[in-house]
Write a protein that holds these residues in place. Structure first.
Motif, PDB file in Angstrom:
ATOM      1  N   ASP A 154     -11.031  57.742 -16.625  1.00 57.37           N
ATOM      2  CA  ASP A 154     -10.682  58.633 -15.512  1.00 57.37           C
ATOM      3  C   ASP A 154      -9.380  59.359 -15.843  1.00 57.37           C
ATOM      4  OD1 ASP A 154     -10.682  59.955 -13.125  1.00 57.37           O
ATOM      5  OD2 ASP A 154     -10.416  58.191 -11.852  1.00 57.37           O
ATOM      6  N   GLN A 198     -12.825  52.650  -3.217  1.00 62.70           N
ATOM      7  CA  GLN A 198     -11.412  53.024  -3.105  1.00 62.70           C
ATOM      8  C   GLN A 198     -11.315  54.329  -2.327  1.00 62.70           C
ATOM      9  OE1 GLN A 198      -9.174  53.428  -6.713  1.00 62.70           O
ATOM     10  NE2 GLN A 198      -7.224  53.205  -5.648  1.00 62.70           N
ATOM     11  N   ASN A 237     -12.313  51.055 -14.043  1.00 61.77           N
ATOM     12  CA  ASN A 237     -11.656  52.359 -14.026  1.00 61.77           C
ATOM     13  C   ASN A 237     -10.207  52.126 -14.412  1.00 61.77           C
ATOM     14  OD1 ASN A 237      -9.906  54.488 -12.674  1.00 61.77           O
ATOM     15  ND2 ASN A 237     -11.914  55.371 -12.276  1.00 61.77           N
ATOM     16  N   LEU A 260      -6.908  52.574 -12.010  1.00 61.46           N
ATOM     17  CA  LEU A 260      -6.592  51.751 -10.849  1.00 61.46           C
ATOM     18  C   LEU A 260      -5.320  50.951 -11.101  1.00 61.46           C
ATOM     19  CD1 LEU A 260     -10.117  50.420  -9.836  1.00 61.46           C
ATOM     20  CD2 LEU A 260      -8.891  52.397  -8.957  1.00 61.46           C
ATOM     21  N   HIS A 284     -15.128  54.753  -9.386  1.00 61.55           N
ATOM     22  CA  HIS A 284     -14.126  54.031  -8.569  1.00 61.55           C
ATOM     23  C   HIS A 284     -14.644  53.719  -7.159  1.00 61.55           C
ATOM     24  CE1 HIS A 284     -13.280  58.142  -7.137  1.00 61.55           C
ATOM     25  NE2 HIS A 284     -12.970  58.466  -8.375  1.00 61.55           N
ATOM     26  N   GLY A 328     -13.578  57.255  -3.084  1.00 59.70           N
ATOM     27  CA  GLY A 328     -14.651  56.378  -3.520  1.00 59.70           C
ATOM     28  C   GLY A 328     -15.627  56.137  -2.385  1.00 59.70           C
ATOM     29  N   ASN A 337     -11.874  46.940  -9.240  1.00 52.85           N
ATOM     30  CA  ASN A 337     -12.748  46.772 -10.406  1.00 52.85           C
ATOM     31  C   ASN A 337     -13.565  45.489 -10.296  1.00 52.85           C
ATOM     32  OD1 ASN A 337     -12.108  49.139 -11.781  1.00 52.85           O
ATOM     33  ND2 ASN A 337     -10.376  48.219 -12.843  1.00 52.85           N
TER      34      ASN A 337
END
Length: 302
Positions: free
Chosen positions: A194, A113, A166, A169, A110, A118, A175
């Motif tokens: 995830d 983020q 991911n 999200l 990710h 992230g 993404n």
């Protein structure tokens, strides 16, 4: 040359993680039921349950691959295929080198983020040509002159792949940005669920082409890691239709209920055995104490 395709969810959390909820046995059972060939348990900063999952994965017909989601100084990083816990809190590039030196692959989860730790784009170790021949570029992206100027630039170790889909999200923006970044720098892209709950395992996954093997049961963890490094990946991640998502959820709920019914019955049987043994032991001790007291009483009249 013979080749096969395997499906893997490389980013799943178990109850070993502070934010996970499911035992690894249940995750592996669910992964096998929905058609995955491997699932990597990547708990936060702990690797014990992941190693155990990798050991018992063949019992479920799955490829066993250990992993962990490690917290670095610059954000989270997936270490796939390692048996030990990487050092926490170290710089991103240093952690990438640690993982690759031990035969694992380093995957950015990710990215960008920040609310989920992230990594920022500037902290992903991407080799860039130096501004000029006399000014080498350091591992953190700055010029060597920015430091003491006494040591040569450390070699930059690239990551092995970027998580470009991911499933956790809420929007597709991050993404899409991750996909553009991976394409720009020639990184393989992977998809992962995830998942922190069972019903989300496999909601996104990665297909890998494995050369030189004739069937999926022949594929090893090393084969999977090599395929990620080569970039023979296909991303399978999209928002499931409501009907499909509902079916996925119901299936997971059924498997969870069945699992806890089995384990609950086993725990109940173990508890019954312990209670019975405890009662027998107590009865034996009481009988021995009674005999001892009787002998003492008789000795007074002897």
């Amino acid at each position: 040359m013979s080749r096969v395709t395997v499906s893997i969810d490389p980013h799943v959390h178990s109850e070993g993680s502070y934010d996970g909820h499911e035992p690894v046995e249940l995750i592996l059972e669910h992964a096998a039921e929905i058609g995955l060939d491997a699932v990597v348990i990547t708990d936060h900063d702990v690797i014990r349950e992941s190693r155990r999952a990798a050991e018992i994965a063949p019992e479920y017909g799955l490829i066993g691959i250990p992993g962990v989601e490690v917290s670095t100084a610059h954000g989270h990083l997936l270490a796939i295929g390692v048996e030990r816990m990487p050092p926490r809190g170290r710089p991103y590039a240093e952690t990438v080198r640690w993982i690759r030196d031990r035969g694992g692959v380093a995957i950015v989860p990710h990215p960008f983020q920040r609310s989920r730790h992230g990594v920022r784009q500037r902290n992903i170790p991407v080799p860039e040509p130096p501004a000029n021949a006399d000014e080498p570029v350091a591992a953190d992206g700055g010029s060597e002159d920015e430091g003491s100027g006494t040591n040569p630039a450390a070699p930059v170790t690239e990551v092995d792949a970027i998580e470009v889909f991911n499933a956790w999200l809420f929007t597709g923006y991050r993404n899409r940005r991750a996909r553009r970044f991976a394409a720009e720098h020639g990184y393989p892209g992977i998809a992962a669920s995830d998942a922190h709950h069972l019903q989300y395992v496999g909601r996104a996954f990665t297909e890998l082409t494995i050369d030189g093997v004739g069937s999926v049961p022949e594929v090893t963890a090393d084969d999977v890691l090599a395929a990620i490094r080569r970039g023979t990946t296909t991303v399978e991640g999209r928002r499931a239709p409501i009907r499909m998502a509902a079916k996925h959820y119901v299936g997971a709920a059924g498997r969870r209920s069945a699992y806890y019914a089995r384990t609950g019955a086993a725990r109940s049987a173990r508890a019954t055995r312990r209670t019975t043994l405890g009662a027998l032991t107590a009865a034996k001790v009481a009988a021995l104490q009674s005999v001892h007291r009787t002998r003492r009483l008789l000795s007074w009249f002897a």
